[in-house]
Design an enzyme around this catalytic site. Structure first.
Site, PDB file in Angstrom:
ATOM      1  CB  SER A 339      -2.663   3.221   3.990  1.00 16.91           C
ATOM      2  OG  SER A 339      -1.340   3.106   4.437  1.00 16.91           O
ATOM      3  CE1 TYR A 340      -6.723   2.634  11.570  1.00 19.41           C
ATOM      4  CE2 TYR A 340      -5.347   0.707  11.950  1.00 19.41           C
ATOM      5  CZ  TYR A 340      -6.283   1.628  12.401  1.00 19.41           C
ATOM      6  OH  TYR A 340      -6.744   1.532  13.671  1.00 19.41           O
TER       7      TYR A 340
END
Ligand SMILES: *[C@@H]1O[C@H](CO)[C@@H](O)[C@H](O)[C@H]1NC(C)=O
Ligand SMILES: *[C@@H]1O[C@H](CO)[C@@H](O)[C@H](O)[C@H]1NC(C)=O
Ligand SMILES: *[C@@H]1O[C@H](CO)[C@@H](O)[C@H](O)[C@H]1NC(C)=O
Ligand SMILES: *[C@@H]1O[C@H](CO)[C@@H](O)[C@H](O)[C@H]1NC(C)=O
Ligand SMILES: *[C@@H]1O[C@H](CO)[C@@H](O)[C@H](O)[C@H]1NC(C)=O
Ligand SMILES: *[C@@H]1O[C@H](CO)[C@@H](O)[C@H](O)[C@H]1NC(C)=O
Length: 810
Positions: A339-340
């Site tokens: 994820s980010y």
């Protein structure tokens, strides 16, 4: 059938592609080459048939610059703080602007897929500025036609959810970025210009490198520098300690194993006292176990992973610096593996589907069975942490086997996944046993620990701890003393900070953001202010930089960060915050320029050897570039561009003189002065070597120049022949000396006669073309300081008593 056009923009070409793949029906879309690729497909948007066009920006990051202040010489750096700014259009930006304008023509909707952080929000508004006039009339005036997608990972779920929940771009977040950019720019620019200009005149080999000051990078550096100072000022102290080993009595050989005891006093700093303790222990026949205690202890599973923790682990355990770590993490994110990676959050949001993430790892070759077990037995509730509300913690999104990813990329992915698994595993449990042992009144201790349940440490190796064993002593048991030794040691200074510790300090003091911490650390490394040393990645300052500690006070920066936050949250106005911060830094800047002397000393020490290489002095009249002053005898000036050398008077110092130019050849004047007898004069380096008039010879300064009108010339400043003429036969002339605006004197341009005025004067000047009727001397005009309340005087220094009484000859 009617159809709408939806224009979408991502931050990077690879993201536009990955997101198109997810959103296009059956993953089918056409790609057209352009400045950046454009992906097109048909689909549904808000219950209408829609044509989607998905492209990206590259390097469309704002370049703000300060208006009309690019001339370094003309601007006082202090003025930069109040100067207006404008957005600079770089060349690449014009291409991207045209690209966006062309591709968005006739769009009904614009959907912005820029990175979901403040910088991304800022770019959104830049994109909006570029596309708004190309959109279909009258759609562009309707607010709900420009939309923002909020996402944290490039996965089907996240991207679809973002598309179904479009919001509006947040102007306040974007303004916070604008404010930061303007502040950083002005502060950095003012300090850099000042420092560069200040040092350029002084140290020859610094002129090419612009010494720069970054508002964040300086506090970052100050952590390293203050540790350096501690180390430098540390004086080691000797100490003594007792090393005692014991063994159980009368048992089989196995139990005869010796155990090293830990002295409760640890160490003493006096040799005599240490000896007394040593003797006291040596006199004893045996040691007695006074107590044995066992305690259950736990080591908590980690919080969910955020950026700072990732960077710290990267630096301390994986040997990957923050800058490289971020590029690896960003690549993993763009490929949909994690994820980010920019987030401050360390707890999983309420609706976070932990089991869904676990299922993606179930088939993994290395930890698949561990993940399956967690799914079967149920995960352990993650421990605390904070939800900052930016992005979820960093978690794996998709399975990757070792062969799929190369070297460091795999190690980072593996850590992110193990950390995730660890954060939902049981705590580690161990038992710690401590025995207190007495020898003749001196207390010793020994302890061991045994892991009871490995918990999360069985998957997160870096946190594992190994067992240490001690014999199972009983209370009251008597032991043999097998050895007593007095050991000598020395206290050590603290070590240089590790990169990981600096990251921690920056976080603690609120300097920079998760996104910018790697940048600041990278900057101080690249500019050679610190060097990363050893496997532990310690940051050791090079002795280049010593900064005013007050200026770099971390709290000042974190105060600004807080205020920028208020803008983003809509709790403070952009202009108020900016004005306040600019005022603050402007005051600091003033203080700094006054304190520069201290910094100078350090530079002097570092650069004394290079005085020979020449420092920048004054401008050449031919090429307008600065000439270098070469101090080695004979002192001289050298113009590198014209490859010319100009000789100078010897045995005195040379300084630039008020940046005044010779009217004959445009060379800047320099001031020559001898320390001892206070003689000195200004000279033009060119005229000094190539006399401009027949009646003056080589090696003469302005005080012998016959230029009829130059304000520096002898002609304009001569008062009378040297009064010593009759005594010594001096052929010189008494010339008004105005090199200092606070002291006025008349100096002979041949012998060393000086006649000085009292300090009550504001100005003295030679009146043009007016001479004394009696002796022919020039008429002087004398103005008094305000506090003297006297009218100006005009007259001859020889014949006018009132004027001659103001002079004192030495
Ligand atoms: C402008 O956009 C159209 C499609 O809307 C495209 O066919 C054309 O090539 C673009 N022109 C340039 C110069 O990129
Ligand atoms: C933006 O900030 C202003 C105050 O500067 C506030 O009045 C406004 O409501 C904020 N807007 C949003 C969308 O938060
Ligand atoms: C400068 O001083 C040196 C000795 O310090 C002396 O030998 C030399 O003659 C002096 N030069 C001039 C031009 O006065
Ligand atoms: C002119 O005055 C300054 C300051 O008082 C002094 O340093 C310099 O030596 C003087 N010049 C001459 C030629 O004496
Ligand atoms: C020296 O020469 C200049 C220009 O040639 C002239 O104006 C000046 O009067 C001369 N001065 C003396 C003292 O001869
Ligand atoms: C008058 O003012 C000058 C500066 O302008 C100062 O140096 C001097 O000390 C003052 N004298 C008196 C008597 O105040």
């Amino acid at each position: 059938m009617a159809s709408v056009t939806v224009f979408m923009v991502a931050e990077k070409p690879s993201l536009a592609e990955s997101i198109s793949k997810i959103l296009a029906p059956n993953g089918q879309y056409q790609t057209r080459k352009s400045y950046t690729p454009v992906h097109e497909y048909n689909g549904q948007f808000r219950n209408q048939n829609a044509r989607f066009k998905f492209t990206s920006v590259t390097e469309l990051s704002n370049r703000t610059c300060i208006q009309s202040h690019n001339n370094w010489d003309a601007t006082d750096p202090l003025e930069l703080f109040t100067a207006p700014t404008l957005k600079l259009e770089a060349n690449s930006k014009q291409h991207i602007t045209k690209h966006l304008q062309n591709e968005s023509r006739g769009a009904d909707y614009v959907v912005l897929w820029l990175d979901c952080d403040r910088e991304g929000e800022n770019i959104c508004f830049e994109v909006i500025d570029n596309v708004i006039n190309s959109m279909k009339e009258p759609q562009k005036t309707k607010e709900n036609r420009i939309l923002r997608a909020k996402f944290s990972a490039i996965t089907h779920t996240d991207i679809r959810r973002a598309m179904d929940n479009l919001v509006y771009p947040n102007k306040n977040e974007s303004l916070a970025v604008d404010a930061r950019q303007e502040l950083d720019l002005k502060i950095g620019c003012a300090f850099t210009r000042f420092q560069t200009r200040f040092f350029q005149g002084k140290y020859g080999n610094l002129d090419s490198a612009v010494i720069s000051y970054g508002p964040c990078q300086t506090p970052t550096l100050s952590f390293c520098v203050s540790r350096h100072d501690q180390i430098q000022s540390f004086s080691p102290e000797p100490f003594w300690s007792l090393a005692v080993t014991v063994a159980r009595k009368n048992n089989n050989d196995k139990d005869k194993e010796e155990t090293l005891l830990h002295w409760k006093r640890e160490r003493v700093f006096d040799r005599q006292i240490a000896r007394i303790f040593e003797n006291c222990v040596k006199e004893a026949n045996e040691a007695i176990v006074i107590s044995v205690k066992s305690e259950r202890k736990t080591k908590s599973r980690p919080h969910a992973l955020n950026t700072v923790e990732l960077l710290k682990h990267g630096s301390s355990a994986l040997g990957i610096g923050p800058h490289d770590m971020m590029s690896i993490a960003e690549r993993l994110y763009m490929q949909g593996y994690i994820s980010y990676p920019r987030t401050e959050t360390t707890s999983y949001p309420k609706n976070f589907d932990i089991n869904a993430v676990l299922r993606t790892q179930q088939a993994h070759g290395v930890w698949g069975s561990y993940a399956s077990e967690l799914l079967e037995n149920g995960v352990h509730k993650p421990s605390g942490g904070v939800d900052v509300g930016d992005h979820p913690p960093i978690t794996p999104m998709r399975k990757a086997e070792e062969g799929e990813l190369s070297g460091d990329t795999w190690r980072v992915y593996s850590y992110v996944t193990r950390h995730f698994l660890g954060s939902i595993s049981p705590d580690m449990r161990y038992i710690r046993t401590t025995a207190i042992i007495k020898i003749n009144n001196e207390i010793f201790e020994c302890s061991g620990s045994r892991v009871d349940r490995a918990g999360f440490t069985s998957i997160l190796y870096s946190r594992t701890s190994s067992d240490t064993f001690i014999p199972e002593y009983k209370e009251g048991e008597r032991l043999d003393i097998t050895n007593v030794k007095l050991t000598e040691g020395q206290t050590h200074p603290p070590d240089y900070l590790t990169e990981s510790e600096v990251i921690g300090l920056m976080e603690k003091h609120g300097i920079g953001t998760d996104a910018s911490i790697p940048v600041h650390i990278n900057n101080i490394c690249q500019r050679n202010y610190v060097k990363v040393e050893g496997n532990a990645r310690r940051l050791v300052p090079t002795n280049l930089e010593k900064i005013d500690p007050d200026l770099s006070l971390p709290t000042m920066r974190s105060d600004v960060e807080k205020q920028l936050n208020y803008i983003a949250l809509g709790q403070a106005k952009f202009k108020d915050v900016l004005d306040h911060s600019l005022k603050l830094f402007s005051a600091k800047f003033k203080y700094f320029t006054e304190k520069i002397g201290e910094m100078d000393q350090l530079f002097e020490a570092t650069f004394s050897v290079i005085a020979e290489t020449g420092k920048i002095m004054s401008r050449c009249g031919k090429c307008r570039r600065y000439m270098k002053y070469i101090a080695s005898r004979p002192q001289r000036l050298h113009c590198k561009t014209c490859d010319e050398t100009y000789s100078l008077p010897q045995n005195g110092s040379i300084k630039p003189y008020k940046e005044l130019k010779c009217p004959l050849d445009d060379f800047e004047l320099v001031l020559f002065s001898t320390g001892s007898d206070g003689m000195g004069y200004q000279l033009c380096p060119y005229c000094y070597n190539y006399p401009p008039f027949e009646n003056i010879s080589k090696g003469m300064g302005c005080n012998k120049c016959t230029h009829p009108t130059c304000p520096q010339s002898m002609i304009r400043n001569t008062v009378c022949p040297c009064p010593q003429a009759e005594v010594t036969g001096c052929k010189g002339r008494l010339v008004l000396n105005a090199t200092l605006s606070t002291q006025w004197n008349l100096c002979c341009n041949s012998c060393n006669l000086v006649s000085a005025f009292t300090d009550k004067l504001k100005a003295v000047s030679v009146t043009k073309d007016e001479y004394c009727d009696d002796c022919g001397s020039s008429i002087l005009k004398i103005e008094f300081s305000k506090n003297q309340t006297r009218e100006p005087l005009e007259g001859c220094i020889l014949c006018d008593d009132e004027i001659s009484s103001l002079l004192k000859t030495r």
